[in-house]
Motif scaffolding. Structure first.
Motif, PDB file in Angstrom:
ATOM      1  N   ASP A 139      16.249   0.316  -4.345  1.00 22.44           N
ATOM      2  CA  ASP A 139      15.018   0.156  -3.566  1.00 22.44           C
ATOM      3  C   ASP A 139      14.717  -1.308  -3.250  1.00 22.44           C
ATOM      4  O   ASP A 139      13.928  -1.591  -2.348  1.00 22.44           O
ATOM      5  N   ILE A 140      15.318  -2.236  -3.982  1.00 19.59           N
ATOM      6  CA  ILE A 140      15.022  -3.660  -3.790  1.00 19.59           C
ATOM      7  C   ILE A 140      15.690  -4.137  -2.505  1.00 19.59           C
ATOM      8  O   ILE A 140      16.893  -3.936  -2.315  1.00 19.59           O
ATOM      9  N   PRO A 141      14.935  -4.771  -1.593  1.00 16.86           N
ATOM     10  CA  PRO A 141      15.547  -5.246  -0.344  1.00 16.86           C
ATOM     11  C   PRO A 141      16.491  -6.423  -0.582  1.00 16.86           C
ATOM     12  O   PRO A 141      16.515  -7.015  -1.664  1.00 16.86           O
ATOM     13  N   GLU A 142      17.247  -6.757   0.451  1.00 15.87           N
ATOM     14  CA  GLU A 142      18.212  -7.855   0.370  1.00 15.87           C
ATOM     15  C   GLU A 142      17.524  -9.177   0.060  1.00 15.87           C
ATOM     16  O   GLU A 142      18.004  -9.958  -0.755  1.00 15.87           O
ATOM     17  N   THR A 143      16.398  -9.435   0.716  1.00 11.65           N
ATOM     18  CA  THR A 143      15.635 -10.665   0.474  1.00 11.65           C
ATOM     19  C   THR A 143      14.189 -10.289   0.187  1.00 11.65           C
ATOM     20  O   THR A 143      13.657  -9.338   0.758  1.00 11.65           O
ATOM     21  N   ILE A 144      13.577 -11.050  -0.716  1.00 14.18           N
ATOM     22  CA  ILE A 144      12.175 -10.809  -1.076  1.00 14.18           C
ATOM     23  C   ILE A 144      11.434 -12.136  -0.987  1.00 14.18           C
ATOM     24  O   ILE A 144      12.041 -13.210  -0.976  1.00 14.18           O
ATOM     25  N   SER A 145      10.112 -12.067  -0.937  1.00 17.55           N
ATOM     26  CA  SER A 145       9.319 -13.297  -0.872  1.00 17.55           C
ATOM     27  C   SER A 145       9.188 -13.894  -2.270  1.00 17.55           C
ATOM     28  O   SER A 145       9.269 -13.196  -3.283  1.00 17.55           O
ATOM     29  N   PHE A 146       8.987 -15.205  -2.310  1.00 21.63           N
ATOM     30  CA  PHE A 146       8.794 -15.881  -3.587  1.00 21.63           C
ATOM     31  C   PHE A 146       7.526 -15.389  -4.273  1.00 21.63           C
ATOM     32  O   PHE A 146       7.449 -15.323  -5.495  1.00 21.63           O
ATOM     33  N   GLU A 147       6.522 -15.037  -3.470  1.00 13.63           N
ATOM     34  CA  GLU A 147       5.264 -14.549  -4.046  1.00 13.63           C
ATOM     35  C   GLU A 147       5.478 -13.240  -4.796  1.00 13.63           C
ATOM     36  O   GLU A 147       4.917 -13.032  -5.863  1.00 13.63           O
ATOM     37  N   MET A 148       6.309 -12.356  -4.235  1.00 17.41           N
ATOM     38  CA  MET A 148       6.598 -11.080  -4.898  1.00 17.41           C
ATOM     39  C   MET A 148       7.328 -11.329  -6.215  1.00 17.41           C
ATOM     40  O   MET A 148       7.005 -10.711  -7.241  1.00 17.41           O
ATOM     41  N   LEU A 149       8.282 -12.255  -6.194  1.00 21.56           N
ATOM     42  CA  LEU A 149       9.033 -12.574  -7.407  1.00 21.56           C
ATOM     43  C   LEU A 149       8.120 -13.214  -8.453  1.00 21.56           C
ATOM     44  O   LEU A 149       8.178 -12.868  -9.632  1.00 21.56           O
ATOM     45  N   ASP A 150       7.251 -14.134  -8.026  1.00 24.51           N
ATOM     46  CA  ASP A 150       6.319 -14.767  -8.963  1.00 24.51           C
ATOM     47  C   ASP A 150       5.365 -13.746  -9.557  1.00 24.51           C
ATOM     48  O   ASP A 150       5.054 -13.796 -10.748  1.00 24.51           O
TER      49      ASP A 150
END
Length: 156
Positions: free
Chosen positions: A84-95
């Motif tokens: 389900d995890i997309p190829e690229t994610i935002s830094f805000e989502m990771l933080d």
């Protein structure tokens, strides 16, 4: 009271002189990129340049997550499966996922500390019922060491 009034007047005069010097220097530098608009300094708008790394349609920088970051995203509950995890994610989502994991780990450490305290209280009460205390254990150890030293002295 008079010294306070004098201090206020001196501070006011200093700031008035400071403002006058700043604004006069802005008027003198007409060829620079600063313009004075309603008492504020602004830079002129620059033409948008092509981004050096991929951006989403909202202008948020994107990040390709590593395997460890993918596990953090799953453990934090952001995604159910790794597919389900997309190829690229935002830094805000990771933080946000990392912060959620930090909170979960903090809660786990609090729970383990409380459990350890309860365990030690129970063990202490059991030892008290057996009439064991640090003082009695220390006295027994010292007596045993004295006996061993006396036996060694006799043997020599």
């Amino acid at each position: 009271m008079e010294s306070l009034r004098g201090l206020r007047l001196a501070a006011g005069n200093f700031f008035r002189l400071y403002e006058r010097d700043v604004f006069s220097s802005l008027r003198l530098t007409r060829n620079t990129s600063f313009k004075r608009i309603n008492g504020f300094c602004t830079k002129p708008q620059q033409s948008p340049k092509a981004p050096s790394h991929p951006y989403s349609h909202h202008g948020v920088p994107l990040h390709k997550p590593t395997d460890w970051e993918r596990k953090i995203l799953i453990w934090s509950g952001r995604f159910k499966k790794e597919e389900d995890i997309p190829e690229t994610i935002s830094f805000e989502m990771l933080d946000a996922a990392k912060n959620k994991m930090r909170v979960k780990i903090s809660y786990l450490m609090i729970a383990l500390t409380v459990a350890g305290c309860i365990f030690m209280v129970i063990e202490g009460k059991k030892a008290a019922r057996r009439h064991e205390s640090l003082t009695s254990l220390n006295l027994e150890k010292k007596a045993r060491l004295r006996e061993e030293a006396a036996m060694r002295d006799k043997a020599e």
